[in-house]
Design a protein around this motif. Structure first.
Motif, mmCIF file in Angstrom:
data_model
loop_
_atom_site.group_PDB
_atom_site.id
_atom_site.type_symbol
_atom_site.label_atom_id
_atom_site.label_comp_id
_atom_site.label_asym_id
_atom_site.label_seq_id
_atom_site.Cartn_x
_atom_site.Cartn_y
_atom_site.Cartn_z
ATOM 1 N N UNK A 144 0.813 -1.217 0.000
ATOM 2 C CA UNK A 144 0.000 0.000 0.000
ATOM 3 C C UNK A 144 0.846 1.266 0.000
ATOM 4 N N UNK A 145 2.052 1.174 0.536
ATOM 5 C CA UNK A 145 2.902 2.356 0.660
ATOM 6 C C UNK A 145 3.836 2.554 -0.530
ATOM 7 N N UNK A 146 4.239 1.487 -1.194
ATOM 8 C CA UNK A 146 5.225 1.618 -2.265
ATOM 9 C C UNK A 146 4.657 2.324 -3.487
ATOM 10 N N UNK A 147 5.374 3.314 -3.953
ATOM 11 C CA UNK A 147 4.935 4.129 -5.082
ATOM 12 C C UNK A 147 4.741 3.309 -6.351
ATOM 13 N N UNK A 148 5.518 2.237 -6.497
ATOM 14 C CA UNK A 148 5.419 1.419 -7.709
ATOM 15 C C UNK A 148 4.061 0.739 -7.841
ATOM 16 N N UNK A 149 3.298 0.675 -6.757
ATOM 17 C CA UNK A 149 1.975 0.046 -6.793
ATOM 18 C C UNK A 149 0.841 1.046 -6.978
ATOM 19 N N UNK A 150 1.168 2.327 -7.024
ATOM 20 C CA UNK A 150 0.135 3.355 -7.157
ATOM 21 C C UNK A 150 -0.407 3.411 -8.581
ATOM 22 N N UNK A 151 -1.632 3.861 -8.704
ATOM 23 C CA UNK A 151 -2.171 4.211 -10.012
ATOM 24 C C UNK A 151 -1.367 5.383 -10.565
ATOM 25 N N UNK A 152 -1.136 5.385 -11.851
ATOM 26 C CA UNK A 152 -0.384 6.483 -12.473
ATOM 27 C C UNK A 152 -1.291 7.641 -12.855
ATOM 28 N N UNK A 153 -2.587 7.509 -12.554
ATOM 29 C CA UNK A 153 -3.576 8.513 -12.957
ATOM 30 C C UNK A 153 -4.228 9.121 -11.719
ATOM 31 N N UNK A 154 -4.407 10.429 -11.733
ATOM 32 C CA UNK A 154 -5.101 11.118 -10.650
ATOM 33 C C UNK A 154 -6.161 12.037 -11.251
ATOM 34 N N UNK A 155 -6.992 12.594 -10.373
ATOM 35 C CA UNK A 155 -8.017 13.524 -10.854
ATOM 36 C C UNK A 155 -7.670 14.976 -10.530
ATOM 37 N N UNK A 156 -6.441 15.215 -10.061
ATOM 38 C CA UNK A 156 -6.056 16.579 -9.708
ATOM 39 C C UNK A 156 -4.582 16.832 -9.945
ATOM 40 N N UNK A 157 -4.193 18.107 -9.842
ATOM 41 C CA UNK A 157 -2.793 18.478 -10.039
ATOM 42 C C UNK A 157 -1.914 17.985 -8.897
ATOM 43 N N UNK A 158 -2.504 17.825 -7.724
ATOM 44 C CA UNK A 158 -1.776 17.306 -6.570
ATOM 45 C C UNK A 158 -2.428 16.015 -6.111
ATOM 46 N N UNK A 159 -1.619 15.132 -5.575
ATOM 47 C CA UNK A 159 -2.114 13.843 -5.087
ATOM 48 C C UNK A 159 -1.449 13.562 -3.749
ATOM 49 N N UNK A 160 -2.235 13.483 -2.687
ATOM 50 C CA UNK A 160 -1.655 13.191 -1.377
ATOM 51 C C UNK A 160 -0.975 11.829 -1.376
ATOM 52 N N UNK A 161 -1.480 10.911 -2.185
ATOM 53 C CA UNK A 161 -0.875 9.586 -2.269
ATOM 54 C C UNK A 161 0.509 9.671 -2.909
ATOM 55 N N UNK A 162 0.596 10.324 -4.053
ATOM 56 C CA UNK A 162 1.859 10.397 -4.783
ATOM 57 C C UNK A 162 2.867 11.344 -4.129
ATOM 58 N N UNK A 163 2.396 12.220 -3.254
ATOM 59 C CA UNK A 163 3.300 13.149 -2.572
ATOM 60 C C UNK A 163 3.696 12.674 -1.177
ATOM 61 N N UNK A 164 3.261 11.492 -0.778
ATOM 62 C CA UNK A 164 3.589 10.971 0.543
ATOM 63 C C UNK A 164 5.099 10.766 0.679
ATOM 64 N N UNK A 165 5.654 11.199 1.805
ATOM 65 C CA UNK A 165 7.096 11.052 2.026
ATOM 66 C C UNK A 165 7.481 9.604 2.317
ATOM 67 N N UNK A 166 6.502 8.736 2.543
ATOM 68 C CA UNK A 166 6.776 7.335 2.853
ATOM 69 C C UNK A 166 6.622 6.422 1.636
#
Length: 409
Positions: A144-166
């Motif tokens: 859940x934390x690793x960026x490689x598992x995130x969706x590459x698509x968001x609905x906004x210019x900022x994403x709290x998920x993609x900007x997480x320091x963890x």
């Protein structure tokens, strides 16, 4: 003429409705009616579809959905493509409509709130059914934390998920170990049909509500929610509510750690679901269980208190708070200091021992202050012999050594 809609529009509406959009469900209902287009749509709009607009935001791409429609008379003698059945789908014959304008074209729909429109605007960007599940294993946290598992698509210019320091692998692994094996937390994870992570939130299953003059009450808490799509926050909260989780954050941030909203009835408490509460919470953990270096960044339970031989993660500062866990580099910041002899807490950063133990182990000489006892080597380092008994660290020193790991990134 009947009302036509593209397959992509139908698919997006179907998924948005399944993901909780009442507007999408209502529009689908209108499209399924076997009535002429003019009874459903205002003006001459027909042949409805969607258009994807992309913005590159570095590690992810923002998608914005606009609706398109044909609003010309295909039978007019001056219409250049009058005899071509595909003419309504040609780009030059179509008009773009923003989501709110698109909704207004349907005659039979009610007036929607701004929240419902915002939800629709977000939900329509994800052409997939979303699932939200609670997990407790270390690997679940890691995924859940690793960026490689995130969706590459968001609905906004900022994403709290993609900007997480963890989100980086080393910090994600440390966070996963900390939550699963030290803090005993769970995690709600939202995924799309491609198994991409689009939202996550830590769940504290055994927090303690501390009220002066009242017995402590165990509660479960939904922590800050990180998402790539705004509407996913509502889905995670809904799932948390269905699981009987007691509290969620009132503000989805790190600056209001004591403000919550009740989600379900708490035994022994009068607060009804939906009640706003300002409360101090703690999570008890054994002081000797943390075997790694550093701690993850924590949004809510970011103070570490030392109470006797136990560590507590809390959402408030106090005289027993020894550290804060809001350092983005993955380590704690010292607030107070632990005496290696007795395990007591003191605030003198220039002294290792507390005021009680210091005179017992230091003596004043003509050459200055020196430590009593002989040096002993332990795991490659030299320590005073007074901190050992039969070659092993005394309890206070053992606790001290474990606690020091929190400050190493």
């Amino acid at each position: 003429m009947k009302l036509y809609a593209s397959n992509e529009l139908k698919s997006r509406l179907t998924h948005a409705a399944a993901n909780g959009s009442v507007i999408a469900a209502d529009i689908l209902s209108e499209l399924k009616k076997n009535r002429p287009a003019q009874e459903i749509i205002r003006g001459s709009y027909n042949f409805l579809s969607t258009k994807r607009k992309w913005t590159d935001c570095g590690s992810f791409r923002k998608i914005r959905i606009v609706f398109t429609a044909f609003n010309k008379d295909p039978e007019h003698p001056n219409f250049p493509d009058r005899n071509n059945p595909q003419a309504p789908w040609f780009p030059e014959n179509r008009t773009d409509l923003e989501p709110s304008t698109f909704i207004e074209q349907f005659k039979n729909l009610r007036e929607y709130t701004s929240c419902e429109i915002s939800y629709f605007r977000s939900a329509i960007t994800l052409d997939s059914k979303v699932s939200v599940r609670l997990h407790t294993g270390m690997n679940d946290f890691l995924d859940a934390y690793q960026e490689s598992n995130y969706s590459s698509i968001t609905d906004g210019d900022t994403s709290t998920l993609h900007n997480s320091c963890m989100r980086y692998e080393d910090k994600a692994r440390n966070a996963a170990d900390f939550y699963a094996n030290f803090a005993g937390a769970g995690i709600l994870v939202a995924r799309d049909e491609g198994n991409n992570v689009i939202g996550r939130a830590v769940v504290w299953r055994k927090a303690v509500w501390n009220t002066t003059g009242m017995p402590a009450i165990q509660v479960s808490v939904l922590d800050r929610i990180y998402t790539s799509h705004a509407f996913v926050m509502d889905l995670i909260r809904k799932q948390a509510g269905s699981l009987g989780i007691n509290l969620r954050k009132k503000y989805n941030d790190y600056t209001h750690p004591e403000d919550f909203i009740s989600m379900s009835q708490i035994p022994g408490m009068a607060e009804e679901p939906g009640t706003e509460v300002h409360v101090r919470l703690s999570v008890k953990v054994p002081a000797f269980r943390w075997h790694k270096k550093g701690v993850p960044y924590l949004d809510t339970f970011h103070y570490i208190h030392l109470n006797g031989s136990r560590l507590e993660l809390t959402n408030h500062n106090g005289c027993t708070a020894i550290a804060s866990c809001q350092h983005t580099q993955g380590c704690a910041t010292a607030l107070r200091y632990v005496c290696p002899q007795c395990g007591g807490i003191h605030e003198d950063s220039n002294r290792l021992y507390c005021n009680v133990c210091y005179p017992l182990y230091y003596t004043q000489t003509a050459f200055g202050t020196i430590m009593k006892g002989t040096p002993v080597e332990y795991k490659g380092k030299i320590y005073p012999s007074t901190l050992f008994k039969k070659g092993r660290p005394i309890p206070g020193f053992k606790s001290y050594l474990q606690i020091q790991k929190l400050f190493i990134s």
